[in-house]
Each structure stands twice: as C-alpha cells, then as structure tokens.
Design a protein around this motif. Sequence first.
Motif, mmCIF file in Angstrom:
data_model
loop_
_atom_site.group_PDB
_atom_site.id
_atom_site.type_symbol
_atom_site.label_atom_id
_atom_site.label_comp_id
_atom_site.label_asym_id
_atom_site.label_seq_id
_atom_site.Cartn_x
_atom_site.Cartn_y
_atom_site.Cartn_z
ATOM 1 N N UNK A 23 8.506 5.566 -0.251
ATOM 2 C CA UNK A 23 9.223 4.392 -0.789
ATOM 3 C C UNK A 23 10.305 3.914 0.196
ATOM 4 N N UNK A 24 10.999 4.852 0.815
ATOM 5 C CA UNK A 24 12.011 4.495 1.803
ATOM 6 C C UNK A 24 11.380 3.773 2.984
ATOM 7 N N UNK A 25 10.223 4.256 3.427
ATOM 8 C CA UNK A 25 9.517 3.601 4.535
ATOM 9 C C UNK A 25 9.092 2.190 4.147
ATOM 10 N N UNK A 26 8.554 2.019 2.941
ATOM 11 C CA UNK A 26 8.142 0.690 2.488
ATOM 12 C C UNK A 26 9.334 -0.263 2.460
ATOM 13 N N UNK A 67 0.837 -1.206 0.000
ATOM 14 C CA UNK A 67 0.000 0.000 0.000
ATOM 15 C C UNK A 67 0.870 1.253 0.000
ATOM 16 N N UNK A 68 1.993 1.197 0.715
ATOM 17 C CA UNK A 68 2.911 2.338 0.717
ATOM 18 C C UNK A 68 3.501 2.560 -0.675
ATOM 19 N N UNK A 109 3.177 5.831 -2.956
ATOM 20 C CA UNK A 109 4.351 6.488 -3.538
ATOM 21 C C UNK A 109 4.178 6.679 -5.044
ATOM 22 N N UNK A 110 3.614 5.702 -5.704
ATOM 23 C CA UNK A 110 3.378 5.820 -7.152
ATOM 24 C C UNK A 110 2.386 6.938 -7.457
#
Length: 93
Positions: free
Chosen positions: A71-74, A10-11, A15-16
């Motif tokens: 994206x970094x968090x994902x 979902x993250x 981001x996308x």
Amino acid sequence: MTGFHADPAALEALASRLQDTAAEYRSAALSLEAPDDLGPISVALAGLTGEWSGRIRAAERDFATAAAGVRTAAKAYRATDAAAAEELDRTDG
C-alpha cells in the motif's frame, strides 16, 4: 513507452489480498487460542495449540506487513505520477 511502469491499482488489489490472507491467519490463530475444554488433556493441548497459534500469528504479521508495504508503494507511485504530471503541465504551459 519503454522503461518501468507501476500499476497502483494492481498494487492496491494485491495489498487487499494480502490483508485478507492475514485476516484468515488471525481467525485460525484465534480458533486455536480458545480450545474446547477436553478435561485432563486440555493442558497438554493448550501447550501444543499455543505453539501453533504463535507460528500462525507470525505468518499473520508477515502478511499484514507485506500488505502495508505494498500500500505504501502504491501511494508513493501515485504521488510520484501526480508530481510528474504537475511538473509537465508547468513546463508545457
């Protein structure tokens, strides 16, 4: 299961969407940066559209930065989940 749960997929989807929005802002800014030649009012129009373009570019950067952060968090959640699963396998085995 209780506690905190993160959904990396979902993250990534978020981001996308944020990156797509940044691209739309980039396109809008580009269209303002190359105005048609309107004769004598072109200089005045260029000043105005330049200001708008700068503000739109700032929003573009904000959306792109947010996308990168998400994206970094994902990636971090995926790495943490993989490390935890590996650790659990070692203790079960």
